[in-house]
Structures are given as structure tokens and as C-alpha cells.
Design a protein around this motif. Structure first.
Motif, PDB file in Angstrom:
ATOM      1  N   LEU A 295      14.829  23.477  13.041  1.00 26.56           N
ATOM      2  CA  LEU A 295      15.645  22.451  13.705  1.00 26.56           C
ATOM      3  C   LEU A 295      15.466  22.533  15.205  1.00 26.56           C
ATOM      4  O   LEU A 295      15.390  21.518  15.893  1.00 26.56           O
ATOM      5  CB  LEU A 295      17.122  22.660  13.372  1.00 26.56           C
TER       6      LEU A 295
ATOM      7  N   GLN B  25      27.705  29.835   6.012  1.00 25.61           N
ATOM      8  CA  GLN B  25      26.991  29.644   7.284  1.00 25.61           C
ATOM      9  C   GLN B  25      25.806  28.716   7.125  1.00 25.61           C
ATOM     10  O   GLN B  25      25.469  27.964   8.020  1.00 25.61           O
ATOM     11  CB  GLN B  25      26.469  30.997   7.796  1.00 25.61           C
TER      12      GLN B  25
ATOM     13  N   SER C 126      16.979  27.137  10.771  1.00 25.51           N
ATOM     14  CA  SER C 126      17.501  26.909  12.122  1.00 25.51           C
ATOM     15  C   SER C 126      16.370  26.789  13.122  1.00 25.51           C
ATOM     16  O   SER C 126      16.394  25.936  14.014  1.00 25.51           O
ATOM     17  CB  SER C 126      18.383  28.061  12.577  1.00 25.51           C
TER      18      SER C 126
ATOM     19  N   TYR D 118      22.507  15.320   3.127  1.00 23.84           N
ATOM     20  CA  TYR D 118      22.386  15.928   4.450  1.00 23.84           C
ATOM     21  C   TYR D 118      22.065  14.879   5.503  1.00 23.84           C
ATOM     22  O   TYR D 118      22.689  14.836   6.563  1.00 23.84           O
ATOM     23  CB  TYR D 118      21.290  16.996   4.423  1.00 23.84           C
TER      24      TYR D 118
ATOM     25  N   ASP E  43      25.459  24.090   6.543  1.00 20.00           N
ATOM     26  CA  ASP E  43      25.309  23.006   7.503  1.00 20.00           C
ATOM     27  C   ASP E  43      23.848  22.818   7.893  1.00 20.00           C
ATOM     28  O   ASP E  43      23.539  22.076   8.805  1.00 20.00           O
ATOM     29  CB  ASP E  43      26.157  23.336   8.740  1.00 20.00           C
ATOM     30  N   LEU E  44      22.949  23.508   7.233  1.00 21.27           N
ATOM     31  CA  LEU E  44      21.523  23.447   7.570  1.00 21.27           C
ATOM     32  C   LEU E  44      20.781  22.617   6.536  1.00 21.27           C
ATOM     33  O   LEU E  44      21.270  22.438   5.420  1.00 21.27           O
ATOM     34  CB  LEU E  44      20.945  24.869   7.576  1.00 21.27           C
ATOM     35  N   PRO E  45      19.575  22.164   6.872  1.00 23.72           N
ATOM     36  CA  PRO E  45      18.790  21.419   5.890  1.00 23.72           C
ATOM     37  C   PRO E  45      18.196  22.364   4.864  1.00 23.72           C
ATOM     38  O   PRO E  45      17.001  22.657   4.870  1.00 23.72           O
ATOM     39  CB  PRO E  45      17.699  20.759   6.735  1.00 23.72           C
TER      40      PRO E  45
END
Lengths: 180, 680
Positions: free
Chosen positions: B565, B595, B562, B670, B598-600
């Protein structure tokens, strides 16, 4: 600069698709499913998608809705309904905690892709709803308030002894941006 | 049936990636259909590999001597290009036409010059020694040798320039330079070299640019070591085919090596390496350098073009439809030998006599020039080429299905009323994994190691954490090396976050996410070696405890992703969790994974030891359903892969490496999901 309404956030929600939606628990949904998005329990302030006429139990909408999310709201309610000959039936509901897309670790305008389990009125599982959320306007940061919003206040000249002959004092009320 | 997709996302993800994607459970392969197809001999098609071309060019900074009728001779650097060393200047002073004084100045780390002359006229060289060589006698009619070495011994492997002075008045010399050719090898696991290709011979050049290209497949999950050897081809062989040349008879000029990953991760896809001399060179403190080799790699364009087809049928006869089955299409290609290879299939549409299917995606490179056969329920078929399908689309007409009758010498086909229509046909270019790498994306490796007591006392040989004095890696070290050795090339700063979990650091409570390096402020270590050293020192500094919880390390990895990002970095993170046991916090792990989905981020879980890992397979959505958290949130992507590492000693093909093969697809999924395009 007109201060943005910090009573609510503007969300851009793209309702993408649904999976495995059943009607009456045994039969898959035939068609005409649509989605309502509510930010509070009342029925006002509901955004709705179009109906997917062909999608059946795997409908796809790919529709963008702009939703006003009040600052105090803790949940978003996503409701899937379908319309058939006997009327409108609720297929399932998901309550999305706003903390799932306002969590603070990611950038404010991050495009969150979310999927939720739908549950029908009896609380039984009934499919999955897929959508994405992006916060369109970040509320003003309190830390940077002074710097970001500094502006000059121009004092209006008080008319004194004008040609018109009238003269008076105007009281101004200062407006501080960001505070309500 | 591998890599056949009936959903849009799956089909698109298959292009430019590797491996199988079962992201959308609704369109998961139908086992009955697969069994049917397999029994008929239709095998799946696996080939999402990009091809690369190479061209090589050699940079060197040899000199060309210009002799002027006069006292001063100017010597110029020839072929100074980017990458060639700067800062070398030479002056040759020709005194009285009898002697040559060579003066040079250069910066400290450059090759020094030594001057060899042959005034005795016996064809040999006399070493002048030192920076300046003086000689007596007339230089005319003699051969002058200039060589470039790194020491004053004056012997080197190559790069000799021979000058011939024709006569005093001549202003040009005949330069007899190298005729280089490069041989490309792949270095196998046992260190042996396997020859892959030879370039052509470029005549008379010290800065050759070869034209010959070599196409090879890029495998993300292996370390592809390449070795380049440059030879000077003797004049007598110049007319021979390069393949016939015997390398032992040629002059060896230098060798360079690199990995394929090092080349493709450069933004301009070009890597320059030093050529060194000396085959068993690793022992020598000073490898002699003979210029530089530049390797350029390019992805084959045709592998990026996909065709999107929307197909529709009309007038399906109900009497031919089995009452339970519903129509779907299988698009296959037919080779000249009549072998049918399925490429993709549409979804199943229930109970429809004029079905329109969702689009299917075909990769042009897969199809080539072969004819496409469209099967409907395997009973009827249509044979067309891709061009014919395009024509069908533009003409708006349909093609009739027919039933092949296999009986008898006359293979007659019964033409049916039902027809195939091509609703839409479009070609487009999809970005590939290598495109994202070229635009600056990095893969960041992170590792978390299980220090629970179930591993056994590290001092005892039967412990999974036992460090064998002979140097044989234990299961944990094996897994770290298998993954780290591949991923390290895709990370520019080579700083890897490393954690341990399930143990008590000195004088502390049990921690489920402690920094392996022992620090309390930062979690990174330097390089794979850094991970190994931190792991071994942690073994001495913590006491194994328990239980086995993944939640905290997954959350730490998610925080790093996070943060990256938020900083607008182009990074994709890969967390390797190595564990010996079943997790205790299955639901909390699921929550953390949902959780993080949705992140890389991709998570590889490797199970070591003999435990029963049945429960862990739930985390890998390939084998189960989408993960669901306690709040009803469902994982948006499948980011977890799990594999048990049963046999550490066995096999050349590591099980863990096969997991890595799926990573490019996960990164592409992604990016494509979010419509992030590589910006160059």
C-alpha cells in the motif's frame, strides 16, 4: 512558507455508525444517540456529532469531524451518549490507541477503518462503534528537514545614515522550521 | 435464503461479486423467516456470475503475389497487423518468364520459406527445397503453390496458397485462400474436450475476424481451460449450417489453448496465442506454428446495473399484524409459470404502521423482464414490474396491497387499504470484480505451512507430510495446488511468499515464521512448482516442533500488504494457512487478524487431518461474532475463512475451491468500502 503547527496532527474522523447499543443494559437505545470525540481527559476540546433521531440501537451518523490530536496524545476517546427525557446518558466509551492509526507501516494519509467495543460506566460491553480516521497533515519528517525547508534568509539592510537621521542595529533571531 | 440483503452494504456487495456476504451481523438472515420461506418452497437465488462474449480473429502473415508484366515480381506481406511477425521480406524474381527465384530474408526465429512448384503440370508439388527455389519452364497456366513451413521437409498441415497464372500479361492472380472457421472447446478435468461453440465461416481470408460471439459464465474459483481449433472449410460445404459440418472432413489449420483467467486479467481483455499443429503436440520439440489467434472477452454490461429502491408503506392495519411480528418486505420475481423466486428482503422494522425501509438493491440482470412481486409479511402482496415501480415513484402515488384468496376457481383478491409507495428509485452502474482486474489489480498468493510435530514423522506413511513416491499429493500439497492453480493466473510475476511455522530450522530455535525456501533474506519462491520444491526440501531441513501459532505468519503477511500500500501498488493479498491442529494462541491470532482486517488481505485457513477444529470456526466470522482484540478493537471486515479438508481423495468439487468463490466479493467489499474505483 509558514511552518505547520507540529504540536498536533489534524485528523479527519468520519463517525460512521454504532451497533447494538443498549440503554440500562436491557433496553435497546431508542433514538437520539450521538458521539463525542476527545483527545484528552479534559472536557475542553471535544468534537460532537449530530444526534441520530431515528437510528435506535443501530444509529448511523456518517459525519466528518476534524480533530486536533496533540503530539503527545496516546489515546483518542470515543464516547457514545444518548439524549432522552431524563437527560443525557453515556451509552459506552472506547479508548482508541493512537498507535492503531499512526503505526508507521502504512502510508501517512491512509484511510483507516476502525471498529471498537464500547464499554459502559460499569465496564460492561455495550455495542460497537464504527468510524474511519485519516491523518490530514503529516508532521514534517526530521530526516528531510534541511532539504525540504531550505530557504534563503534575506538580511534586512541596516539603515545607516538615512535621511531621517536615525540609525541603529536590528538584531534578528533566526527561526528554524520544525523545531520548537 | 441466499443473497438476500437487507443492509445497504450487503446488497451492494452482492452485485458483481460471487457468494454470500454476512459482513454485518445486525442484518444477518433471520432463521425463522428463512425456515418459513423454505417451507413454502421459496428457494434462494444464486447467480452472481458475469457473462462473457468472445470474438476471434486470426492473424497471419501470408503473402499475396503481384505479378507484373516484366521481370520483377513483387511479393508483399498481406495483412500485417500488430502481433504479426515483423522482419520478413521477400523478393520474387521472375526471370525470363520462365523461372522464379524466390529470395527472402528474415530473422532467425521466424518461419522459413520453401518453394514448391508444379511445372510438370501433374497437379502435384515438387519440393524446391532450400531458401531459393529455381524452376524452369513457363509459369503460365500452371499452378504455383507456396507453403510456409518450419523445416525443409516441405509438408505442413495447412496454410497453402494457390496461385494461378492466367497469362503472361495478367497482373492479378486468383488467390485461393482458406475459408476458416473456429471451434471453441472447454477442456474438462479428465482432458476430454467438450465443444462449446462454432464461429461462422469467413470466406477467402487468411486474416479472418469472426463475428460469432459466445457467452459463458466466469467462475473465479475454477481453472477454465479453453481450446480453439481452426479449420479450413471445403468449398462444397460452404452453404451448410456450421453446426452440421463434420470436422473430420475439413482441413485442420491449427490449435490454440489458454485459460479464461488469462484473458480476463489482461488490461485490454484480449489474449493472443500461437496456433500450433499436431493434436498430440506436447511431445514434439518443434510445434509448427500457423499464425496467431486473438481472443477478446467482454463482460455483459447488464450485470452491472443495479436499481436502488426505497419503499414505504402506509396504513398497515394493526389487527392483521401478529403481535410479535414486525413488518418487512420481500421482493420476488414471478415467472410465467407462476413460480415465485425471492430476490431480496428489507430489514425488519418494529412496531410501525407507516414504515420506511432502508434501500434495497436489485440487479437488473437478475430480474430481466419478469414481474416483481412485493410481499408484505407474506400475507399481502403487490405485483408490479420494475417499470411500474419507476412510474409509481415518479407519480408519487401508492399501489394497494391485496390478499390473494386461494380458495375456489375464482381467484379473487381482497384489496386492502394499506399501500406501497416507492420513495426513491435510481439506477446505477457498479464496478465488478473483472473491472478491477482490468484496471491492473493483481491477486498475490502467499502460503504458510504447519510443521508442528502433531503432523507425524514425515518419513512414515501415516504422516500428513508424507511424500508419496507414486506422486499422489498429500493433504498439504493438495491444498496448495487447489488454491495456487487458480490464483497463479492473477499474479503477473508469479513470485509467492512461502513460510513454515512450528519447527526448528537446522541449528536454530523454534520458529513460527521461517522462509520455506531456506533463505534468511527473502521469502518468495517462483511459481507453484517453487512452492512444492521448497516444501519438500524444508521437510528434510527442519525438525517438527510446536506449538501451533498463527500470529507471526499473519503479521508477516500484513507487513507485506502494508508495504504494498505504501508503494501504491494495486495488489490484493491472499494468505493460505494449512494446519493440522488447533491453534495455541487464539487471542494473539485474533489480535493479529483485527490489525490486518483493514488491509487488502484475505486469509484462507485449511484444516487437514482428523483434529477437532471447532475452535477454529470462531475465527471465521460467518459462523460467529466479529473478532475482538485485547485492546477492544474489533475487526472491521471478516477476512478469514476456514474449511476442514476431510477427504482428500474424494470429489470433483474441492471444498477449498468453494472458499475461493468468496474471494471476488471480499475484494469488492474492500474496494467499495473505501470507494476505490478502478481507473482505466
Amino acid at each position: 512558507m509558514k511552518p505547520s503547527s507540529s504540536l498536533s496532527r489534524l485528523l479527519e474522523i468520519t463517525v460512521i455508525s454504532g451497533e447494538n447499543l443498549q440503554e440500562n443494559r436491557k433496553q435497546p437505545v431508542k433514538n437520539n444517540a450521538f458521539v463525542n470525540i476527545k483527545t484528552d481527559n479534559s472536557s475542553c476540546n471535544v468534537q460532537t456529532t449530530q444526534m441520530d433521531k431515528e437510528g435506535g440501537s443501530f444509529p448511523a451518523w456518517n459525519e466528518k469531524l476534524i480533530v486536533d490530536l496533540p503530539m503527545h496524545a496516546r489515546h483518542l476517546t470515543v464516547e457514545v451518549q444518548c439524549k432522552n427525557s431524563s437527560g443525557i446518558k453515556t451509552v459506552g466509551i472506547a479508548r482508541v490507541p493512537t498507535s492503531d492509526f499512526l503505526d508507521g507501516f502504512l502510508p501517512e494519509n491512509y484511510l483507516h477503518f476502525l471498529s471498537y467495543r464500547l464499554r459502559d460506566e460499569k465496564g460492561e460491553k455495550n455495542g460497537i462503534i464504527n468510524f474511519s480516521v485519516r491523518v490530514k497533515n503529516a508532521p514534517p519528517q526530521t530526516a528531510g528537514c534541511a532539504a525540504a525547508y531550505s530557504r534563503q534568509w534575506m538580511a534586512a539592510p541596516v539603515a545607516m545614515g538615512s535621511k531621517n537621521g536615525s540609525c541603529g542595529v536590528v538584531t534578528g533571531i533566526p527561526v528554524y522550521p520544525g523545531s520548537y | 435464503m441466499g443473497n438476500c440483503f437487507s443492509d445497504v452494504a450487503g446488497g451492494q456487495s452482492a452485485v458483481g461479486g460471487t457468494g454470500i456476504n454476512h459482513g454485518n451481523q445486525a442484518n444477518a438472515p433471520n432463521e425463522a423467516v428463512d425456515a418459513f420461506l423454505n417451507s413454502r418452497g421459496y428457494q434462494g437465488l444464486y447467480n452472481q456470475i458475469e457473462a462473457l462474449d468472445f470474438s476471434l480473429s486470426l492473424f497471419e502473415w501470408f503473402a499475396e503475389v503481384l505479378v507484373v508484366d516484366g521481370a520483377v515480381v513483387a511479393m508483399e506481406k498481406k495483412g500485417a497487423k500488430e502481433g504479426a511477425r515483423e522482419g520478413v521480406g521477400w523478393l520474387v524474381v521472375w526471370r525470363d518468364r520462365r523461372s522464379l527465384e524466390l529470395r527472402l530474408w528474415c530473422s532467425a526465429d521466424l518461419v522459413l520459406l520453401c518453394f514448391v512448384t508444379d511445372f510438370a503440370g501433374d497437379g502435384g508439388g515438387d519440393c524446391g527445397g532450400g531458401l531459393v527455389g529455381e524452376c524452369s519452364g513457363s509459369p503460365v497456366g500452371h499452378h504455383w503453390w507456396l507453403c510456409f513451413v518450419t523445416d525443409f521437409a516441405g509438408d505442413c498441415g495447412g496454410g497453402l496458397v494457390e496461385l494461378e497464372f492466367l497469362d503472361e500479361a495478367s497482373s492479378l492472380l486468383v488467390l485461393n485462400m482458406s475459408d476458416p472457421m473456429t471451434v471453441l472447446y472447454s477442456k474438462e478435468k479428465d482432458g476430454s474436450l467438450k465443444e462449446l461453440s462454432r464461429t461462422e465461416v469467413v470466406l477467402n481470408s487468411l486474416n479472418p475476424k469472426w463475428i460469432t460471439k459466445y457467452t459463458m459464465a466466469y467462475y473465479f474459483e475454477t481453472v477454465q481451460n479453453l481450446v480453439f481449433r481452426v479449420y479450413d472449410i471445403d468449398t462444397q460445404f460452404h452453404n451448410q449450417d456450421v453446426k452440421m459440418l463434420k470436422l473430420e472432413e475439413q482441413d485442420f489449420l491449427g490449435e490454440a489453448s489458454c485459460t479464461l483467467a488469462q484473458i480476463v486479467t489482461k488490461s485490454d481483455r484480449s489474449l493472443t496465442v500461437d496456433l500450433v499443429c499436431g493434436e498430440q503436440s506436447s511431445g514434439q520439440a518443434h510445434a509448427q506454428k500457423f499464425g496467431k489467434l486473438t481472443v477478446f472477452a467482454e463482460e455483459s454490461i447488464s450485470s452491472k446495473t443495479t436499481v436502488e429502491l426505497r419503499l414505504r408503506c402506509s396504513e398497515l392495519e394493526s389487527k392483521d399484524l401478529f403481535s410479535k411480528s414486525d413488518p418487512f418486505l420481500v421482493v420476488s420475481k414471478t415467472t410465467e409459470g407462476g413460480i415465485v423466486v425471492p430476490i431480496c428482503k428489507t430489514e425488519v422494522i418494529k412496531n410501525d404502521h407507516s414504515p420506511i425501509w432502508k434501500p434495497v438493491f436489485l440487479n437488473i440482470q437478475q430480474i430481466g423482464n419478469w414481474r416483481l412481486t412485493v410481499f408484505l409479511l407474506i400475507v399481502r402482496k403487490i405485483q408490479k414490474s420494475l417499470l411500474d415501480l419507476e412510474k409509481l415513484h415518479s407519480a408519487g402515488i401508492g399501489a394497494n396491497f391485496f390478499v390473494p384468496t386461494a380458495v375456489g376457481p375464482k381467484q379473487e383478491s381482497k384489496v386492502l387499504k394499506s399501500q406501497l409507495f416507492v420513495e426513491s428509485y435510481s439506477e446505477k452502474i457498479q464496478y465488478t470484480f473483472l473491472d478491477y482486474l482490468a484496471s491492473g489489480y493483481e491477486l498475490n498468493f502467499m502460503v504458510a505451512i504447519d510443521f508442528t510435530a502433531s503432523n507425524g514423522n514425515p518419513r512414515l506413511p501415516d504422516s500428513l507430510h508424507y511424500i508419496d513416491p507414486s506422486g499422489r499429493p498429500n493433504a498439504y500439497q493438495r491444498a496448495i495446488l487447489d488454491v495456487g492453480e487458480v490464483l497463479q493466473f492473477y499474479d503477473t510475476d508469479k513470485r509467492f511468499p512461502a513460510w513454515g511455522f512450528g519447527a526448528r530450522p537446522i541449528d536454530g530455535p523454534v520458529s513460527h515464521c521461517f522462509n520455506l525456501n531456506g533463505s534468511s533474506s527473502y521469502c518468495e519462491v517462483e511459481g507453484i512448482q517453487g512452492i512444492m520444491m521448497a516444501y519438500m526440501s524444508a521437510l528434510h531441513n527442519v525438525s517438527l516442533a510446536g506449538p501451533t501459532l498463527f500470529g507471526p505468519v499473519i503479521t508477516s503477511a500484513a507487513h507485506i500488504a502494508s508495504q504494498s500500500l505504501t508503494n501504491n501498488e494495486r495488489k490484493y493479498f491472499i494468505l493460505l494457512i494449512i494446519t493440522d491442529g488447533v491453534i495455541t494462541d487464539l487471542q494473539e491470532t485474533k489480535d493479529a487478524l483485527v490489525q490486518a482486517a483493514d488491509l487488502p488481505l484475505s486469509i484462507l485457513i485449511v484444516g487437514v487431518g482428523g483434529a477437532d477444529f471447532k475452535e477454529m470456526e470462531i475465527l471465521d466470522a460467518d459462523k460467529g461474532e466479529r473478532l475482538e482484540s485485547t485492546t477492544g478493537r474489533v475487526a472491521v471486515r471478516d477476512i478469514v475463512q476456514f474449511v476442514p479438508l476431510r477427504d482428500v481423495q474424494n470429489g470433483d468439487v474441492s471444498v477449498v475451491r468453494s472458499l475461493l468463490a468468496e474471494l471476488p466479493s471480499q475484494l469488492l467489499e474492500y474496494m467499495r468500502f473505501r470507494k476505490i474505483q478502478p481507473t482505466f
